[in-house]
Design an enzyme around this catalytic site. Sequence first.
Site, PDB file in Angstrom:
ATOM      1  N   SER A 128       5.439   6.438   1.373  1.00 54.88           N
ATOM      2  CA  SER A 128       4.626   7.644   1.252  1.00 54.88           C
ATOM      3  C   SER A 128       5.489   8.859   0.954  1.00 54.88           C
ATOM      4  O   SER A 128       6.650   8.934   1.388  1.00 54.88           O
ATOM      5  CB  SER A 128       3.860   7.887   2.559  1.00 54.88           C
ATOM      6  OG  SER A 128       3.242   9.153   2.567  1.00 54.88           O
ATOM      7  N   TYR A 153       3.241   9.286  11.302  1.00 51.49           N
ATOM      8  CA  TYR A 153       2.950   8.478  10.112  1.00 51.49           C
ATOM      9  C   TYR A 153       4.158   8.454   9.182  1.00 51.49           C
ATOM     10  O   TYR A 153       4.591   7.389   8.716  1.00 51.49           O
ATOM     11  CB  TYR A 153       1.729   9.041   9.388  1.00 51.49           C
ATOM     12  CG  TYR A 153       1.487   8.430   8.037  1.00 51.49           C
ATOM     13  CD1 TYR A 153       1.019   7.125   7.913  1.00 51.49           C
ATOM     14  CD2 TYR A 153       1.725   9.154   6.878  1.00 51.49           C
ATOM     15  CE1 TYR A 153       0.802   6.551   6.667  1.00 51.49           C
ATOM     16  CE2 TYR A 153       1.501   8.599   5.632  1.00 51.49           C
ATOM     17  CZ  TYR A 153       1.042   7.299   5.532  1.00 51.49           C
ATOM     18  OH  TYR A 153       0.838   6.742   4.289  1.00 51.49           O
TER      19      TYR A 153
END
Length: 326
Positions: A128, A153
């Site tokens: 990501s 995350y």
Amino acid sequence: MTTLVTGAAGFIGFHLADRLMSRGEPVIGIDNFNAYYDPQLKEDRVAELWRRHGDLLTLHRIDFADHEVLEAALGSYEFDRIAHLGAQAGVRYSLENPRAYVQSNLVGHLNLLEIARARQVPMVYASSSSVYGGNTKLPFSEDDRVDHPVSLYAATKKADELMSETYAHLYRIPLTGLRFFTVYGPWGRPDMAPWLFTEAILTGKPIKVFNNGDMRRDFTYIDDIIDGVTAALDRPPTDNGSAAPHRVYNIGNSRSEELGRFIEVIEAACGTKALREPAPMQPGDVQETYADVSAISAELGFSPRTSLDEGIPKFVDWFRAYRALA
């Protein structure tokens, strides 16, 4: 060429499975259909895959974070490569339910690495743009330091990259990590801005404009993302006997768009103005993202081709049809 696709009922996994099966390639899909967002959307994606491709899809409704269940489900199947796209997504939700991220993104990633090691097959996995944290040097390059994540995350995604480097080094498994930059398009996630803003505008509800609109994002259309994922699957890293056969690439549109312009494009596609509600920056968010895609362009031929002005109307048209909103 058979591909194991995790997160097959998710946004990117659905589109990848569709692309692969459109090429006549069988897909073994895994998804646990969790309730992070409405599972009916995931059911509808899978129903669309069945409608389009029939016998090319095999689907297992399991949690890949449970290694015993995963290994039992895959025991009798043969596949040539893995696209590990399943994960617990969402930056803000990681503040509320951190254990879900550790279980899915760390334990689950390890389980897929173990499958790749046991089968000796290459794997492409989802990282990501969040790994860049609060970096201020733009555009973001794969050579930048990424050791200051601003959300759990992001930390789990960086940990996935580190685990993958270790497995590629120890077991010589070709592994490719893709740092996705704000993916949007038809069948997208309802927790992301394109869906939230479109739904609000079409129903006359206000949209929250975080950081008073002083934000920029590298919005990347789903078809371009899938071009990059399939290129990575088709051309895994080679093992030269020294460096680990592991590559990490940015995959984005390589253009950072102002939040205000993004809203204007949605307004134009919807044919009505948004009711804007200023809001502060949210914990875990970053002010700007911008992908340097020179590495994936040079090595895999990736070339994003869909502008925001082209992609957003396609999403809004799909959204109207899916939700039957006029």
